[in-house]
Enzyme design. Structure first.
Site, short mmCIF file in Angstrom:
data_model
loop_
_atom_site.label_atom_id
_atom_site.label_comp_id
_atom_site.label_asym_id
_atom_site.label_seq_id
_atom_site.Cartn_x
_atom_site.Cartn_y
_atom_site.Cartn_z
CG ASP A 49 61.98 60.88 24.32
OD1 ASP A 49 61.56 61.93 22.66
OD2 ASP A 49 61.48 61.99 24.32
CE LYS A 96 56.40 61.06 24.32
NZ LYS A 96 57.99 62.70 24.63
P1 NAP Z 1 57.09 71.05 28.82
O1 NAP Z 1 56.23 69.60 29.88
O2 NAP Z 1 55.33 71.98 28.75
O3 NAP Z 1 58.14 72.14 29.55
C1 NAP Z 1 58.33 72.92 29.63
C2 NAP Z 1 59.34 73.93 30.61
O4 NAP Z 1 59.66 75.42 29.80
C3 NAP Z 1 58.60 73.98 31.78
O5 NAP Z 1 59.37 73.95 32.62
C4 NAP Z 1 57.82 74.81 31.90
O6 NAP Z 1 58.20 75.89 32.95
C5 NAP Z 1 59.42 76.22 31.20
N1 NAP Z 1 58.19 77.45 30.21
C6 NAP Z 1 57.11 76.75 28.77
N2 NAP Z 1 56.39 77.78 28.57
C7 NAP Z 1 57.14 79.12 29.58
C8 NAP Z 1 57.01 80.77 29.30
N3 NAP Z 1 56.54 81.18 28.74
N4 NAP Z 1 58.42 80.95 29.94
C9 NAP Z 1 59.15 80.24 31.17
N5 NAP Z 1 59.50 79.64 30.69
C10 NAP Z 1 58.39 78.20 30.09
O7 NAP Z 1 57.75 71.00 27.12
P2 NAP Z 1 58.36 69.70 26.92
O8 NAP Z 1 57.56 68.77 26.52
O9 NAP Z 1 59.68 69.60 27.99
O10 NAP Z 1 58.84 70.54 26.08
C11 NAP Z 1 59.94 71.71 25.86
C12 NAP Z 1 59.90 72.09 24.36
O11 NAP Z 1 60.91 70.32 24.08
C13 NAP Z 1 59.26 71.90 22.91
O12 NAP Z 1 59.27 72.79 22.50
C14 NAP Z 1 59.11 70.74 22.36
O13 NAP Z 1 58.47 70.64 20.94
C15 NAP Z 1 60.62 70.31 21.83
N6 NAP Z 1 60.80 68.83 22.40
C16 NAP Z 1 61.86 68.05 21.09
C17 NAP Z 1 61.49 67.69 21.07
C18 NAP Z 1 62.71 66.86 19.68
O14 NAP Z 1 62.25 65.57 19.51
N7 NAP Z 1 63.41 67.67 18.81
C19 NAP Z 1 61.26 66.34 21.89
C20 NAP Z 1 60.73 66.66 23.23
C21 NAP Z 1 60.55 67.75 23.09
P3 NAP Z 1 56.20 75.93 34.09
O15 NAP Z 1 56.96 74.83 34.41
O16 NAP Z 1 57.16 77.26 34.81
O17 NAP Z 1 55.92 76.48 33.03
#
Ligand code: NAP
Length: 293
Positions: free
Chosen positions: A106, A70
């Site tokens: 998004d 991305k």
């Molecule tokens: P990401 O970039 O990996 O970011 C995840 C965030 O959550 C970070 O702030 C991370 O904190 C935190 N986190 C991860 N594991 C954690 C844990 N065990 N305890 C506490 N905080 C935690 O992920 P993302 O791409 O933003 O995606 C997040 C979610 O959104 C996913 O479940 C994804 O499937 C969903 N999503 C859905 C859509 C849709 O179209 N519906 C689109 C995009 C994403 P740290 O920085 O401290 O690790």
């Protein structure tokens, strides 16, 4: 039936086998009678420049971009739309006669289901709390700023890591929107987070906590502190009801999962490629059927 006149669309990522985009997009294309085919293509990171050149050479009308490309794709494109440039993330490329334009759908995917439920202007002057500060949270923050939100509290396990993100969006707010939104990163074990819940109109889970297969975990929410009318939005779509959402419903909050966001970003991309956004209900049904498998 695909013929010599069929136009091509794709999603590129690595890995890509799990992608639900082909099911969602081909359902829409077939339903609308559009002469397009949409395929998933596995592209390893080191081959991204060659893949983009190839898609352009083969005159693909456009493609979606997923993890891990991305951000890496941005320097390979000719023009980047403002939201995608600000977020540093492109999830949709439009091939406009050889000119490659990067977009981020998004943002639309996230905000449209909310507006459909709460009203076009309902977020103006309201307070939001976002759990998580990753890539998805960035699109959420941009969408909320564009909708005129008054305050955004980003609640995370590691506020030192999230503070630069809050600072970056304070600058983006000044550059692109009202410049008046309060944006802060807080520790989700601290008192500032609880105070934000007291005044929260919209609580969003943008962490992967609760996503399959780890369905037993949930982000930290003190449900006693959350205003009863606060809208709870989990952008996870598998499972359809996460621990966060089932708690929200149990406490009487209006709630929404991430299925419509996923379909919404797909529809916004399709609209850019074909001028037609597809049948939302049919696309949601195809997504839910695919998730059952
Ligand atoms: P990401 O970039 O990996 O970011 C995840 C965030 O959550 C970070 O702030 C991370 O904190 C935190 N986190 C991860 N594991 C954690 C844990 N065990 N305890 C506490 N905080 C935690 O992920 P993302 O791409 O933003 O995606 C997040 C979610 O959104 C996913 O479940 C994804 O499937 C969903 N999503 C859905 C859509 C849709 O179209 N519906 C689109 C995009 C994403 P740290 O920085 O401290 O690790």
């Amino acid at each position: 039936m695909y013929t010599g006149t069929t136009k091509n669309l794709a999603v590129i990522g690595y890995p890509i086998a799990h992608s639900l985009s082909p099911v969602i997009q081909n359902t829409a294309l077939t339903g609308a009678g559009l002469d397009y085919a949409y395929i998933a293509v596995s592209v390893v990171p080191e081959e991204l420049p060659a893949a983009v050149a190839g898609l352009r050479a083969m005159n693909f009308r456009g493609w979606n971009v997923t993890i891990p490309h991305k951000s890496a794709i941005i320097p390979l494109l000719d023009e980047i739309e403002p939201a995608a440039a600000a977020l540093g993330a492109v999830n949709t490329v439009i091939n406009d006669g050889g000119k490659l334009i990067g977009a981020n759908t998004d943002v639309t995917g996230f905000i449209e289901p909310l507006k459909a439920r709460l009203g076009e202007t309902a977020l103006r002057g309201k307070n939001a709390v976002i759990l998580g500060a990753g890539g998805a949270a960035r699109a959420v923050i941009w969408a909320l700023l564009s909708a005129g939100i008054k305050a955004i509290t980003i609640a995370v396990r590691n506020p030192k890591k999230a503070e630069p993100l809050a600072g970056e969006f304070r600058s983006l707010d000044k550059e692109h929107f009202s410049g008046g939104t309060l944006i802060a990163a807080v520790d989700w074990t601290g008192e500032d987070y609880l105070k934000a819940l007291d005044h929260c109109h919209l609580l969003i889970n943008a962490t992967p906590l609760g996503m399959a297969p780890n369905v037993e975990v949930s982000p930290a929410v003190d449900w006693q502190r959350l205003r009863p009318e606060a809208f709870c939005y989990d952008i996870i779509y598998t499972p359809a009801v996460t621990g966060f959402l089932s708690q929200a419903v149990r406490h009487g909050h209006p709630a929404l999962n991430g299925e419509e966001m996923l379909v919404g970003q797909a529809r916004a991309a399709l609209e850019k490629w074909t001028g037609c956004s597809g049948d939302k209900e049919a696309m949601l049904k195809a997504l839910r059927n695919a998730l059952k498998k």
